[in-house]
Write an enzyme that holds these catalytic residues in place. Structure first.
Site, mmCIF file in Angstrom:
data_model
loop_
_atom_site.group_PDB
_atom_site.id
_atom_site.type_symbol
_atom_site.label_atom_id
_atom_site.label_comp_id
_atom_site.label_asym_id
_atom_site.label_seq_id
_atom_site.Cartn_x
_atom_site.Cartn_y
_atom_site.Cartn_z
ATOM 1 N N VAL A 1 16.195 57.353 -34.421
ATOM 2 C CA VAL A 1 17.441 57.251 -35.028
ATOM 3 C C VAL A 1 17.105 55.806 -36.016
ATOM 4 O O VAL A 1 16.671 54.708 -35.343
ATOM 5 C CB VAL A 1 18.567 56.877 -34.204
ATOM 6 C CG1 VAL A 1 19.753 56.603 -35.161
ATOM 7 C CG2 VAL A 1 18.847 58.034 -33.004
ATOM 8 N N ASP B 1 29.657 54.666 -41.921
ATOM 9 C CA ASP B 1 29.874 53.144 -42.132
ATOM 10 C C ASP B 1 29.641 52.416 -40.767
ATOM 11 O O ASP B 1 30.325 52.708 -39.681
ATOM 12 C CB ASP B 1 31.045 52.686 -42.627
ATOM 13 C CG ASP B 1 31.112 51.042 -43.008
ATOM 14 O OD1 ASP B 1 30.314 50.510 -42.341
ATOM 15 O OD2 ASP B 1 31.867 50.826 -43.695
ATOM 16 N N ASN C 1 18.469 48.604 -39.125
ATOM 17 C CA ASN C 1 17.861 48.147 -40.556
ATOM 18 C C ASN C 1 18.995 47.555 -41.106
ATOM 19 O O ASN C 1 18.897 46.592 -41.665
ATOM 20 C CB ASN C 1 17.011 49.154 -40.905
ATOM 21 C CG ASN C 1 16.810 48.564 -42.560
ATOM 22 O OD1 ASN C 1 16.086 47.715 -42.723
ATOM 23 N ND2 ASN C 1 17.452 49.267 -43.382
ATOM 24 N N TYR D 1 25.669 35.685 -42.670
ATOM 25 C CA TYR D 1 24.355 36.503 -42.582
ATOM 26 C C TYR D 1 23.384 35.900 -41.734
ATOM 27 O O TYR D 1 22.894 36.662 -40.897
ATOM 28 C CB TYR D 1 23.777 37.027 -44.020
ATOM 29 C CG TYR D 1 22.802 37.623 -43.971
ATOM 30 C CD1 TYR D 1 22.355 38.930 -43.845
ATOM 31 C CD2 TYR D 1 21.536 36.804 -44.267
ATOM 32 C CE1 TYR D 1 21.259 39.467 -43.814
ATOM 33 C CE2 TYR D 1 20.178 37.298 -44.442
ATOM 34 C CZ TYR D 1 20.174 38.774 -44.266
ATOM 35 O OH TYR D 1 18.921 39.284 -44.179
ATOM 36 N N LYS E 1 21.662 36.939 -38.296
ATOM 37 C CA LYS E 1 19.885 37.424 -38.157
ATOM 38 C C LYS E 1 19.535 36.460 -36.714
ATOM 39 O O LYS E 1 18.666 36.975 -36.347
ATOM 40 C CB LYS E 1 19.361 36.978 -39.445
ATOM 41 C CG LYS E 1 19.637 37.900 -40.568
ATOM 42 C CD LYS E 1 19.171 39.291 -40.244
ATOM 43 C CE LYS E 1 19.939 40.434 -40.749
ATOM 44 N NZ LYS E 1 19.431 41.933 -40.355
HETATM 45 N N1 NAP Z 1 15.452 42.619 -48.566
HETATM 46 C C1 NAP Z 1 14.805 41.525 -48.198
HETATM 47 O O1 NAP Z 1 14.453 40.613 -49.001
HETATM 48 C C2 NAP Z 1 15.279 41.308 -46.621
HETATM 49 C C3 NAP Z 1 14.703 40.057 -46.229
HETATM 50 C C4 NAP Z 1 14.663 39.560 -44.882
HETATM 51 C C5 NAP Z 1 15.455 40.675 -43.959
HETATM 52 N N2 NAP Z 1 15.669 41.562 -44.738
HETATM 53 C C6 NAP Z 1 16.421 42.731 -43.674
HETATM 54 O O2 NAP Z 1 16.009 43.908 -43.793
HETATM 55 C C7 NAP Z 1 17.047 44.808 -43.479
HETATM 56 C C8 NAP Z 1 17.156 45.735 -44.791
HETATM 57 O O3 NAP Z 1 17.187 45.237 -45.909
HETATM 58 P P1 NAP Z 1 17.428 45.843 -47.356
HETATM 59 O O4 NAP Z 1 17.221 44.938 -48.285
HETATM 60 O O5 NAP Z 1 16.805 47.158 -47.434
HETATM 61 O O6 NAP Z 1 19.029 46.178 -47.379
HETATM 62 P P2 NAP Z 1 20.122 46.939 -47.995
HETATM 63 O O7 NAP Z 1 19.070 47.729 -49.325
HETATM 64 O O8 NAP Z 1 21.317 46.153 -48.429
HETATM 65 O O9 NAP Z 1 20.599 48.388 -47.204
HETATM 66 C C9 NAP Z 1 19.775 48.730 -46.495
HETATM 67 C C10 NAP Z 1 20.527 50.273 -46.003
HETATM 68 O O10 NAP Z 1 21.494 50.082 -45.215
HETATM 69 C C11 NAP Z 1 22.385 50.845 -45.580
HETATM 70 N N3 NAP Z 1 23.640 50.559 -45.086
HETATM 71 C C12 NAP Z 1 24.434 49.274 -45.641
HETATM 72 N N4 NAP Z 1 25.286 48.799 -45.082
HETATM 73 C C13 NAP Z 1 25.805 49.858 -44.239
HETATM 74 C C14 NAP Z 1 26.697 50.256 -43.664
HETATM 75 N N5 NAP Z 1 27.811 49.294 -43.378
HETATM 76 N N6 NAP Z 1 26.728 51.536 -42.903
HETATM 77 C C15 NAP Z 1 25.827 52.314 -42.787
HETATM 78 N N7 NAP Z 1 24.779 52.008 -43.679
HETATM 79 C C16 NAP Z 1 24.664 50.751 -44.420
HETATM 80 C C17 NAP Z 1 22.383 51.330 -47.023
HETATM 81 O O11 NAP Z 1 22.667 52.525 -47.396
HETATM 82 P P3 NAP Z 1 24.224 52.849 -47.875
HETATM 83 O O12 NAP Z 1 24.443 52.099 -48.978
HETATM 84 O O13 NAP Z 1 24.086 54.574 -48.282
HETATM 85 O O14 NAP Z 1 25.171 52.730 -46.590
HETATM 86 C C18 NAP Z 1 20.528 51.283 -47.066
HETATM 87 O O15 NAP Z 1 20.530 52.504 -46.937
HETATM 88 C C19 NAP Z 1 18.250 44.122 -43.427
HETATM 89 O O16 NAP Z 1 18.502 44.039 -41.874
HETATM 90 C C20 NAP Z 1 18.081 42.712 -43.968
HETATM 91 O O17 NAP Z 1 18.704 42.098 -43.251
HETATM 92 C C21 NAP Z 1 15.596 42.183 -45.903
#
Ligand code: NAP
Length: 262
Positions: free
Chosen positions: A13, A67, A92, A157, A161
């Site tokens: 999942v 959600d 994620n 946030y 984390k």
């Molecule tokens: N990107 C970075 O630079 C970075 C750095 C450090 C850590 N991280 C961590 O890596 C993870 C992924 O980051 P990302 O940048 O890929 O995130 P993102 O683009 O904001 O979202 C990732 C996914 O989560 C889904 N999502 C978001 N909110 C949701 C909700 N309330 N319910 C259900 N689905 C939800 C989104 O799809 P929908 O919009 O369709 O719901 C999307 O598929 C996070 O935990 C973040 O803290 C990221």
């Protein structure tokens, strides 16, 4: 290099699976022959991604548009886990509002807790028992370098984390003896749509990685310890802000990288 992920169970999942890192996790698992349940809010995006995975890898892919902040999350996860042998769970998704803490509406800050803390805790609590029963499984909780030190302008946030790191480490200690691998992934910057849309024109942060890289390095971290920091530059950064510097200096460094976030 083969790993034991495919042996955890037939299904995984992925929560927050429709794009960016969640999509990269899903692809990496499908490539290993693992069938998937994909969760995210946008049903159409999720379904078209699922169709691509079925076509490319010949695995079963189910989607649930939901959600993760919804109070019905425990019911949804229980239904998923009852109907399938779920060997791996990847939490994620995250919600990351930026800007001055006191300017954010309280409801918005509480939603950060719902998606980033209640969500993964619920996820682990519901998926782990059948894994323990089978003596095999894995859980990945996505964290961030921002979880290793106070981070002005993303306070809520960053705090969640940190919660994920400690939750994953604690569960690693509890569940490893039962054959369930748990890992927190403390990512630095990752080229996801979410990151790219908010990072402005200032150029990439040092150590920025592609989602495919972060997903692979994280999955390979399962069974090797409670925490993985993908990428050498990020590993050094994690030691500097997480261990070597006095806390005040660590917060100043984090603050200098988040000061322009709106
Ligand atoms: N990107 C970075 O630079 C970075 C750095 C450090 C850590 N991280 C961590 O890596 C993870 C992924 O980051 P990302 O940048 O890929 O995130 P993102 O683009 O904001 O979202 C990732 C996914 O989560 C889904 N999502 C978001 N909110 C949701 C909700 N309330 N319910 C259900 N689905 C939800 C989104 O799809 P929908 O919009 O369709 O719901 C999307 O598929 C996070 O935990 C973040 O803290 C990221």
């Amino acid at each position: 290099m083969p790993d034991r992920i495919a042996s955890y169970g037939r299904w995984a999942v992925v929560a927050g699976a429709s794009e960016g890192l969640g999509a990269a996790f899903s692809e990496a698992l499908a490539r290993r022959g693992v069938s998937l349940v994909l969760l995210a809010r946008r049903a159409d995006v999720l379904e078209s991604f699922a169709a691509q995975l079925r076509e490319a890898h010949g695995v079963d892919v189910d989607t649930r548009a939901a959600d993760l902040a919804d109070p019905a999350l425990p019911t949804l996860l229980a239904e998923i886990a009852t109907e399938r042998e779920v060997g791996l769970g990847v939490y994620n998704a995250a919600y990351s509002p930026r800007g001055a803490f006191v300017d954010r509406p309280l409801d918005d800050l509480l939603k950060v807790l719902d998606v980033n803390a209640r969500g993964p805790l619920t996820f682990a609590r519901i998926l782990a028992p059948p894994m323990i029963e089978r003596g095999l499984g894995g859980l990945v909780l996505m964290s961030s370098l921002a979880g290793l030190a106070g981070s002005p302008r993303i306070a809520a946030y960053a705090a969640t984390k940190a919660f994920n790191v400690v939750l994953a480490e604690s569960l690693w200690g509890e569940l490893s003896p039962h054959g369930v691998d748990v890992v927190a992934s403390c990512a630095g910057a990752v080229r996801t749509p979410g990151y790219l849309s908010s990072s402005g024109d200032g150029g990439e942060a040092p150590g920025t990685l592609d989602p495919v890289d972060v997903a692979e390095r994280t999955l390979r971290g399962l069974g090797r310890g409670p925490r993985v920091v993908p990428g050498f530059v990020n590993q050094v950064a994690s030691l500097v802000v997480g261990r070597w510097l006095p806390r005040s200096a660590a917060v100043s460094i984090m603050g200098s990288s988040t000061k322009d976030l709106e």
